[in-house]
Scaffold this active site. Sequence first.
Site, PDB file in Angstrom:
ATOM      1  N   ASP A  30     -19.292 -20.703  74.041  1.00 35.77           N
ATOM      2  CA  ASP A  30     -18.846 -19.300  73.981  1.00 35.77           C
ATOM      3  C   ASP A  30     -19.443 -18.686  72.727  1.00 35.77           C
ATOM      4  N   ASN A  31     -19.793 -17.399  72.786  1.00 36.04           N
ATOM      5  CA  ASN A  31     -20.310 -16.752  71.569  1.00 36.04           C
ATOM      6  C   ASN A  31     -19.254 -15.882  70.876  1.00 36.04           C
ATOM      7  N   PHE A  80     -17.842 -18.949  83.342  1.00 40.85           N
ATOM      8  CA  PHE A  80     -17.010 -17.745  83.183  1.00 40.85           C
ATOM      9  C   PHE A  80     -17.714 -16.673  82.354  1.00 40.85           C
ATOM     10  N   SER A 125     -15.991 -11.876  91.869  1.00 42.94           N
ATOM     11  CA  SER A 125     -14.881 -10.926  91.902  1.00 42.94           C
ATOM     12  C   SER A 125     -14.794 -10.274  93.268  1.00 42.94           C
ATOM     13  N   THR A 127     -14.599  -7.393  93.656  1.00 45.43           N
ATOM     14  CA  THR A 127     -15.341  -6.139  93.529  1.00 45.43           C
ATOM     15  C   THR A 127     -16.626  -6.179  94.367  1.00 45.43           C
ATOM     16  N   TYR A 150     -21.362  -3.629  86.484  1.00 48.75           N
ATOM     17  CA  TYR A 150     -20.624  -4.905  86.385  1.00 48.75           C
ATOM     18  C   TYR A 150     -20.541  -5.566  87.766  1.00 48.75           C
ATOM     19  N   LYS A 154     -22.275  -9.175  89.542  1.00 47.03           N
ATOM     20  CA  LYS A 154     -21.604 -10.258  90.290  1.00 47.03           C
ATOM     21  C   LYS A 154     -22.349 -10.520  91.602  1.00 47.03           C
ATOM     22  N   PHE A 179      -9.291 -12.119  92.962  1.00 40.62           N
ATOM     23  CA  PHE A 179      -8.640 -10.821  93.120  1.00 40.62           C
ATOM     24  C   PHE A 179      -8.114 -10.434  91.722  1.00 40.62           C
ATOM     25  N   THR A 217       0.247   5.705  82.517  1.00 41.02           N
ATOM     26  CA  THR A 217      -0.086   6.732  83.511  1.00 41.02           C
ATOM     27  C   THR A 217      -0.399   6.014  84.811  1.00 41.02           C
ATOM     28  N   ARG A 295      -7.998   7.486  89.356  1.00 44.21           N
ATOM     29  CA  ARG A 295      -9.098   6.972  88.532  1.00 44.21           C
ATOM     30  C   ARG A 295     -10.321   6.847  89.437  1.00 44.21           C
ATOM     31  N   ASP A 298     -11.316   3.956  92.229  1.00 43.72           N
ATOM     32  CA  ASP A 298     -10.190   3.163  92.757  1.00 43.72           C
ATOM     33  C   ASP A 298     -10.099   3.308  94.273  1.00 43.72           C
TER      34      ASP A 298
HETATM   35  P1  NAD Z   1     -13.054 -12.762  78.943  1.00 38.81           P
HETATM   36  O1  NAD Z   1     -13.851 -11.653  78.374  1.00 38.81           O
HETATM   37  O2  NAD Z   1     -11.675 -12.959  78.446  1.00 38.81           O
HETATM   38  O3  NAD Z   1     -13.850 -14.135  78.784  1.00 38.81           O
HETATM   39  C1  NAD Z   1     -15.245 -14.203  78.853  1.00 38.81           C
HETATM   40  C2  NAD Z   1     -15.729 -15.108  77.721  1.00 38.81           C
HETATM   41  O4  NAD Z   1     -17.156 -15.183  77.796  1.00 38.81           O
HETATM   42  C3  NAD Z   1     -15.380 -14.578  76.327  1.00 38.81           C
HETATM   43  O5  NAD Z   1     -14.785 -15.609  75.573  1.00 38.81           O
HETATM   44  C4  NAD Z   1     -16.734 -14.164  75.744  1.00 38.81           C
HETATM   45  O6  NAD Z   1     -16.764 -14.334  74.343  1.00 38.81           O
HETATM   46  C5  NAD Z   1     -17.693 -15.083  76.488  1.00 38.81           C
HETATM   47  N1  NAD Z   1     -19.060 -14.570  76.620  1.00 38.81           N
HETATM   48  C6  NAD Z   1     -19.482 -13.388  77.147  1.00 38.81           C
HETATM   49  N2  NAD Z   1     -20.826 -13.290  77.081  1.00 38.81           N
HETATM   50  C7  NAD Z   1     -21.268 -14.450  76.511  1.00 38.81           C
HETATM   51  C8  NAD Z   1     -22.546 -14.957  76.173  1.00 38.81           C
HETATM   52  N3  NAD Z   1     -23.659 -14.231  76.361  1.00 38.81           N
HETATM   53  N4  NAD Z   1     -22.632 -16.185  75.619  1.00 38.81           N
HETATM   54  C9  NAD Z   1     -21.521 -16.929  75.407  1.00 38.81           C
HETATM   55  N5  NAD Z   1     -20.286 -16.494  75.689  1.00 38.81           N
HETATM   56  C10 NAD Z   1     -20.159 -15.269  76.234  1.00 38.81           C
HETATM   57  O7  NAD Z   1     -13.051 -12.559  80.530  1.00 38.81           O
HETATM   58  P2  NAD Z   1     -12.122 -13.219  81.634  1.00 38.81           P
HETATM   59  O8  NAD Z   1     -11.123 -12.214  82.096  1.00 38.81           O
HETATM   60  O9  NAD Z   1     -11.663 -14.548  81.192  1.00 38.81           O
HETATM   61  O10 NAD Z   1     -13.175 -13.359  82.819  1.00 38.81           O
HETATM   62  C11 NAD Z   1     -13.915 -14.552  83.001  1.00 38.81           C
HETATM   63  C12 NAD Z   1     -14.879 -14.353  84.148  1.00 38.81           C
HETATM   64  O11 NAD Z   1     -14.175 -13.978  85.323  1.00 38.81           O
HETATM   65  C13 NAD Z   1     -15.918 -13.257  83.919  1.00 38.81           C
HETATM   66  O12 NAD Z   1     -17.128 -13.672  84.500  1.00 38.81           O
HETATM   67  C14 NAD Z   1     -15.347 -12.089  84.693  1.00 38.81           C
HETATM   68  O13 NAD Z   1     -16.358 -11.192  85.101  1.00 38.81           O
HETATM   69  C15 NAD Z   1     -14.722 -12.788  85.870  1.00 38.81           C
HETATM   70  N6  NAD Z   1     -13.653 -12.018  86.490  1.00 38.81           N
HETATM   71  C16 NAD Z   1     -12.601 -11.590  85.725  1.00 38.81           C
HETATM   72  C17 NAD Z   1     -11.596 -10.844  86.311  1.00 38.81           C
HETATM   73  C18 NAD Z   1     -10.441 -10.333  85.487  1.00 38.81           C
HETATM   74  O14 NAD Z   1      -9.737  -9.443  85.981  1.00 38.81           O
HETATM   75  N7  NAD Z   1     -10.173 -10.836  84.302  1.00 38.81           N
HETATM   76  C19 NAD Z   1     -11.651 -10.558  87.686  1.00 38.81           C
HETATM   77  C20 NAD Z   1     -12.708 -11.028  88.442  1.00 38.81           C
HETATM   78  C21 NAD Z   1     -13.723 -11.778  87.829  1.00 38.81           C
HETATM   79  C1  UD1 Z   2     -10.087  -4.255  88.205  1.00 36.85           C
HETATM   80  C2  UD1 Z   2     -11.557  -4.043  87.967  1.00 36.85           C
HETATM   81  C3  UD1 Z   2     -12.347  -4.616  89.121  1.00 36.85           C
HETATM   82  C4  UD1 Z   2     -11.985  -6.077  89.378  1.00 36.85           C
HETATM   83  C5  UD1 Z   2     -10.501  -6.142  89.667  1.00 36.85           C
HETATM   84  C6  UD1 Z   2     -10.073  -7.572  89.911  1.00 36.85           C
HETATM   85  C7  UD1 Z   2     -11.634  -2.006  86.618  1.00 36.85           C
HETATM   86  C8  UD1 Z   2     -11.895  -0.536  86.600  1.00 36.85           C
HETATM   87  N1  UD1 Z   2     -11.773  -2.616  87.824  1.00 36.85           N
HETATM   88  O1  UD1 Z   2      -9.738  -3.308  89.190  1.00 36.85           O
HETATM   89  O2  UD1 Z   2     -13.717  -4.541  88.852  1.00 36.85           O
HETATM   90  O3  UD1 Z   2     -12.678  -6.551  90.505  1.00 36.85           O
HETATM   91  O4  UD1 Z   2      -9.785  -5.600  88.541  1.00 36.85           O
HETATM   92  O5  UD1 Z   2      -9.885  -8.241  88.745  1.00 36.85           O
HETATM   93  O6  UD1 Z   2     -11.337  -2.619  85.607  1.00 36.85           O
HETATM   94  N2  UD1 Z   2      -3.593   1.468  87.068  1.00 36.85           N
HETATM   95  C9  UD1 Z   2      -2.777   2.496  86.671  1.00 36.85           C
HETATM   96  N3  UD1 Z   2      -2.665   2.766  85.350  1.00 36.85           N
HETATM   97  C10 UD1 Z   2      -3.337   2.041  84.391  1.00 36.85           C
HETATM   98  C11 UD1 Z   2      -4.167   0.980  84.815  1.00 36.85           C
HETATM   99  C12 UD1 Z   2      -4.286   0.729  86.171  1.00 36.85           C
HETATM  100  O7  UD1 Z   2      -2.160   3.167  87.502  1.00 36.85           O
HETATM  101  O8  UD1 Z   2      -3.212   2.353  83.194  1.00 36.85           O
HETATM  102  C13 UD1 Z   2      -3.699   1.185  88.503  1.00 36.85           C
HETATM  103  C14 UD1 Z   2      -5.111   1.303  89.048  1.00 36.85           C
HETATM  104  O9  UD1 Z   2      -5.374   2.611  89.457  1.00 36.85           O
HETATM  105  C15 UD1 Z   2      -5.081   0.311  90.206  1.00 36.85           C
HETATM  106  C16 UD1 Z   2      -4.054  -0.746  89.759  1.00 36.85           C
HETATM  107  O10 UD1 Z   2      -3.310  -0.165  88.702  1.00 36.85           O
HETATM  108  O11 UD1 Z   2      -4.581   0.956  91.334  1.00 36.85           O
HETATM  109  C17 UD1 Z   2      -4.714  -2.009  89.251  1.00 36.85           C
HETATM  110  O12 UD1 Z   2      -5.673  -1.632  88.273  1.00 36.85           O
HETATM  111  P1  UD1 Z   2      -6.532  -2.696  87.456  1.00 36.85           P
HETATM  112  O13 UD1 Z   2      -5.619  -3.643  86.785  1.00 36.85           O
HETATM  113  O14 UD1 Z   2      -7.488  -1.931  86.622  1.00 36.85           O
HETATM  114  O15 UD1 Z   2      -7.285  -3.517  88.596  1.00 36.85           O
HETATM  115  P2  UD1 Z   2      -8.327  -3.005  89.717  1.00 36.85           P
HETATM  116  O16 UD1 Z   2      -8.258  -1.557  89.907  1.00 36.85           O
HETATM  117  O17 UD1 Z   2      -8.060  -3.801  90.933  1.00 36.85           O
END
Ligand code: NAD
Ligand code: UD1
Length: 340
Positions: A30-31, A80, A125, A127, A150, A154, A179, A217, A295, A298
């Site tokens: 990790d960086n 990740f 994701s 997404t 973003y 993916k 999800f 909100t 937003r 959405d």
């Molecule tokens: P996070 O940001 O908490 O963790 C990502 C980690 O990767 C961080 O510790 C960051 O320092 C490290 N990182 C990023 N770029 C790097 C690089 N170039 N070299 C080394 N380290 C690097 O994110 P998370 O929520 O734990 O998500 C993990 C993965 O899951 C990501 O690929 C994200 O896109 C995917 N994902 C997350 C969600 C979500 O809602 N959290 C949903 C769908 C997919």
């Molecule tokens: C997020 C990511 C999406 C990812 C998905 C699954 C964004 C913009 N999108 O979307 O890329 O695939 O998570 O991890 O980050 N909401 C409010 N008020 C707030 C925040 C959110 O009403 O302050 C609502 C949003 O409109 C949405 C729901 O809550 O309807 C969930 O929002 P969020 O947690 O951002 O997730 P995703 O929209 O699913």
Amino acid sequence: MKVLVTGGLGYIGSHTCVELSKKYSVVIADNLINSEIEVLDRINNIAHSKVIFEKIDLRNKKEVAFLFEKHGDITGIIHFAALKAVGESIEKPLLYYENNINSLLNILEQVQQLNSEINFIFSSSCTVYGVPLNLPITEEEPIKKAFSPYGETKQICENIISSSSKLNMNLKSISLRYFNPIGAHESAAIGELPLGKPQNLIPYITQSVAGVRGDLTIFGNDYNTPDGTCIRDYIHVVDLADAHIKALEYLSDKEFSTNEVFNIGTGKGTSVMEIINSFQDCTGKKINYKIGGRRKGDIDATFADNRKSLNTLSWSPRYSIEQALESAWNWEKNYREISE
Ligand code: NAD
Ligand code: UD1
């Protein structure tokens, strides 16, 4: 098995390392661009483990080559590491393409040079589905144009992994399409720590209730759903962590190179309003909120058809939405040192 976990100090990575290190030897790369080094001690304390840490920027070919030279005995990789803020990716697309795609390319280039089998899990994701044609969403749902750079990274990364798997007989790969991951480890020692103002619902709620942010909100209550607020599939991060271990085990048992995708969700949709009500019920805390406009980007509803994961990976989510919300609040309280 020795498993390389890129981005292992982040939100989902840290929870996965806790579970993973109970069974396997773990190396985190990790960086620290979106995580803190303290998380390493917390992982090791929770799991009574000795997870190794390498501070590596995966965009840097030389650093990645060094990593593989030093840990040439890895047999599993969970990738990740990525930048994940959707809004930021629209403002800084090049940064997102560079970070998310080059990191993967550098890793796969090293994997190609190994003479041993690699079981590779990629963080994808939901997404990638864009606006779904069918609900619940199965893995057969067509991939549509992504809403953001973003999301596009993916889709591109999934394609790169699929092409590599076809050519490299040592590579067995799975893309897990998450999800909405929420919640935190029961110890409340690790959890989600967004930089700045949270863009996602649950961290905004917990920070608002903690007094760090203003009122929540609700982004629109005129969607085509029973209560007008958007529906998502919220999955406890510990269940998500477990899915990675099940996916690794599934790949280890496979004899031949493969590339597969799996939805990781609960299969149940919950509206923003239902989240607010459940959070208030299970924590006893009031959420102050107002209704705002929609937003951009959405969609009304997304939730997973998770039958493929349940049937193929022998995985199933164990935690309820209430347990997930309670754990998210416990983490926020612990992090902010709030006593009740
Ligand atoms: P996070 O940001 O908490 O963790 C990502 C980690 O990767 C961080 O510790 C960051 O320092 C490290 N990182 C990023 N770029 C790097 C690089 N170039 N070299 C080394 N380290 C690097 O994110 P998370 O929520 O734990 O998500 C993990 C993965 O899951 C990501 O690929 C994200 O896109 C995917 N994902 C997350 C969600 C979500 O809602 N959290 C949903 C769908 C997919
Ligand atoms: C997020 C990511 C999406 C990812 C998905 C699954 C964004 C913009 N999108 O979307 O890329 O695939 O998570 O991890 O980050 N909401 C409010 N008020 C707030 C925040 C959110 O009403 O302050 C609502 C949003 O409109 C949405 C729901 O809550 O309807 C969930 O929002 P969020 O947690 O951002 O997730 P995703 O929209 O699913």
